[in-house]
Design a protein around this motif. Structure first.
Motif, PDB file in Angstrom:
ATOM      1  N   TYR A  21     100.341  94.395  21.333  1.00 32.26           N
ATOM      2  CA  TYR A  21     100.495  94.944  22.803  1.00 32.26           C
ATOM      3  C   TYR A  21     100.764  94.018  23.761  1.00 32.26           C
ATOM      4  CZ  TYR A  21      95.785  92.928  23.557  1.00 32.26           C
ATOM      5  OH  TYR A  21      94.889  91.914  23.715  1.00 32.26           O
ATOM      6  N   HIS A  22     100.318  92.720  23.778  1.00 32.42           N
ATOM      7  CA  HIS A  22     100.673  91.956  24.694  1.00 32.42           C
ATOM      8  C   HIS A  22     102.224  91.762  24.759  1.00 32.42           C
ATOM      9  CE1 HIS A  22      99.523  89.932  20.812  1.00 32.42           C
ATOM     10  NE2 HIS A  22     100.387  89.144  21.103  1.00 32.42           N
ATOM     11  N   ASP A  23     102.871  91.632  23.458  1.00 25.59           N
ATOM     12  CA  ASP A  23     104.551  91.565  23.481  1.00 25.59           C
ATOM     13  C   ASP A  23     105.070  92.728  24.031  1.00 25.59           C
ATOM     14  OD1 ASP A  23     104.300  88.941  22.557  1.00 25.59           O
ATOM     15  OD2 ASP A  23     104.232  89.723  20.277  1.00 25.59           O
ATOM     16  N   LEU A  24     104.311  93.859  23.784  1.00 30.44           N
ATOM     17  CA  LEU A  24     105.235  95.094  24.461  1.00 30.44           C
ATOM     18  C   LEU A  24     104.777  95.161  25.716  1.00 30.44           C
ATOM     19  CD1 LEU A  24     103.586  97.812  22.020  1.00 30.44           C
ATOM     20  CD2 LEU A  24     106.023  97.345  22.589  1.00 30.44           C
ATOM     21  N   GLU A  25     103.859  94.615  26.527  1.00 28.11           N
ATOM     22  CA  GLU A  25     103.624  94.321  27.871  1.00 28.11           C
ATOM     23  C   GLU A  25     104.563  93.394  28.733  1.00 28.11           C
ATOM     24  OE1 GLU A  25     102.038  95.779  30.868  1.00 28.11           O
ATOM     25  OE2 GLU A  25     100.060  95.458  29.931  1.00 28.11           O
ATOM     26  N   ASP A  26     104.919  92.467  27.837  1.00 27.57           N
ATOM     27  CA  ASP A  26     105.787  91.382  28.359  1.00 27.57           C
ATOM     28  C   ASP A  26     107.034  91.538  28.149  1.00 27.57           C
ATOM     29  OD1 ASP A  26     103.204  90.491  29.559  1.00 27.57           O
ATOM     30  OD2 ASP A  26     103.069  89.134  28.124  1.00 27.57           O
ATOM     31  N   ALA A  78     101.636 103.700  28.175  1.00 28.89           N
ATOM     32  CA  ALA A  78     101.693 104.396  29.551  1.00 28.89           C
ATOM     33  C   ALA A  78     102.221 103.598  30.738  1.00 28.89           C
ATOM     34  CB  ALA A  78     100.123 104.667  29.804  1.00 28.89           C
ATOM     35  N   ARG A  79     101.983 102.472  30.769  1.00 32.63           N
ATOM     36  CA  ARG A  79     102.571 101.596  31.902  1.00 32.63           C
ATOM     37  C   ARG A  79     104.172 101.557  31.741  1.00 32.63           C
ATOM     38  NH1 ARG A  79      97.636  98.703  31.326  1.00 32.63           N
ATOM     39  NH2 ARG A  79      98.507  97.224  30.112  1.00 32.63           N
ATOM     40  N   LEU A  80     104.644 101.124  30.578  1.00 31.57           N
ATOM     41  CA  LEU A  80     106.025 101.060  30.470  1.00 31.57           C
ATOM     42  C   LEU A  80     106.885 102.337  30.486  1.00 31.57           C
ATOM     43  CD1 LEU A  80     106.122  98.873  27.090  1.00 31.57           C
ATOM     44  CD2 LEU A  80     106.632  98.319  29.303  1.00 31.57           C
ATOM     45  N   ALA A  81     106.018 103.437  30.169  1.00 34.64           N
ATOM     46  CA  ALA A  81     106.484 105.040  30.573  1.00 34.64           C
ATOM     47  C   ALA A  81     106.739 105.285  31.923  1.00 34.64           C
ATOM     48  CB  ALA A  81     105.976 106.087  29.706  1.00 34.64           C
ATOM     49  N   LEU A  82     105.503 104.768  32.546  1.00 34.85           N
ATOM     50  CA  LEU A  82     105.630 105.251  34.205  1.00 34.85           C
ATOM     51  C   LEU A  82     106.501 104.267  34.674  1.00 34.85           C
ATOM     52  CD1 LEU A  82     101.639 105.104  34.703  1.00 34.85           C
ATOM     53  CD2 LEU A  82     103.345 107.063  35.065  1.00 34.85           C
ATOM     54  N   ALA A  83     106.947 103.316  34.612  1.00 32.02           N
ATOM     55  CA  ALA A  83     107.643 102.261  34.884  1.00 32.02           C
ATOM     56  C   ALA A  83     109.209 102.708  34.800  1.00 32.02           C
ATOM     57  CB  ALA A  83     107.813 100.730  34.488  1.00 32.02           C
ATOM     58  N   ALA A  84     109.494 103.321  33.584  1.00 33.30           N
ATOM     59  CA  ALA A  84     110.696 104.111  33.262  1.00 33.30           C
ATOM     60  C   ALA A  84     110.791 105.264  33.835  1.00 33.30           C
ATOM     61  CB  ALA A  84     110.941 104.134  31.720  1.00 33.30           C
TER      62      ALA A  84
END
Length: 223
Positions: free
Chosen positions: A140-145, A27-33
């Motif tokens: 998930y931590h690698d997706l985040e960073d 969700a955070r990645l999609a919002l940032a995009a």
């Protein structure tokens, strides 16, 4: 980072079924995009509203049925066994991304899940849904960073598997927009190469290295 908008012909709204670690990171990645994001948990929106506001500011907590209906693309990020045991959401005509895994610590010891192509089980549960497996092999931590702009040296890759070229292209564009190089590995059945126990599971690698790990996969045991 590349973004998809209405004039690109790509998805604008993501519905994420699952408000856990993977779901909130996506969700955070999609919002940032630049996407609009709807997040649903296993119960009422009120129960996840506060965590959604804190963990995914800009996303909206909704019922699962609303997320499935209103989204251009639906992402499944719930515990696999719970998802398969619950009534299937109505995703008629929707493109569905399966980011789930069989994980015995969560799902219990389930031989029928351990020895199967789990994304094919998900498709059977959903009925006639268009399913692409993606976002399941990276932590998930690698997706985040790990999200990076296209062309960034050392950019990490996300593998995806599905049966329809158009759907694979859509998900590949989404992967790129969220910050990763897409690697198409074949049909949905080939998604077994990304499941726990395979070399690619847990991979946080470049496209070239990820392709080598996928190629090194062994057949799943037959139940």
């Amino acid at each position: 980072m590349t973004r998809l908008h209405a004039d690109d012909g790509g998805p604008r709204v993501l519905g994420i079924l699952g408000a856990g670690k993977v779901g909130t990171v996506l969700a955070r990645l999609a919002l940032a995009a630049g996407y609009r994001v709807l997040v649903a948990g296993s119960s009422s929106p009120e129960k996840i509203a506060l965590s959604t506001e804190v963990l995914t500011p800009g996303a909206r907590a909704v019922w699962a049925a609303e997320a499935a209906q209103a989204a251009d693309v639906v992402v499944l990020a719930a515990p696999l066994s719970k998802f398969l045991a619950a009534p299937a959401p109505d995703v008629t005509g929707k493109l569905v991304i399966d980011a789930m895994n069989y994980w015995w610590e969560v799902d219990g010891h389930r031989e029928e899940l351990r020895s199967a192509s789990t994304s094919e089980l998900v498709r059977e549960h959903l009925g006639s849904a268009r399913v692409v497996k993606a976002f399941n092999h990276m932590g998930y931590h690698d997706l985040e960073d790990g999200a990076r702009a296209p062309g960034t040296p050392g950019r990490k890759a996300i593998a995806l598997a599905g049966d329809a070229e158009e759907d694979l292209a859509t998900v590949a564009a989404l992967v790129d927009a969220l910050g990763f190089d897409p690697l198409e590995i074949g049909s949905l059945a080939e998604g077994v190469r990304l499941q726990p126990g395979q070399p690619a599971f847990g991979a946080n690698e470049s496209r070239e290295q990820l392709a080598r790990l996928v190629a090194a996969a062994s057949p799943l045991p037959v139940a």
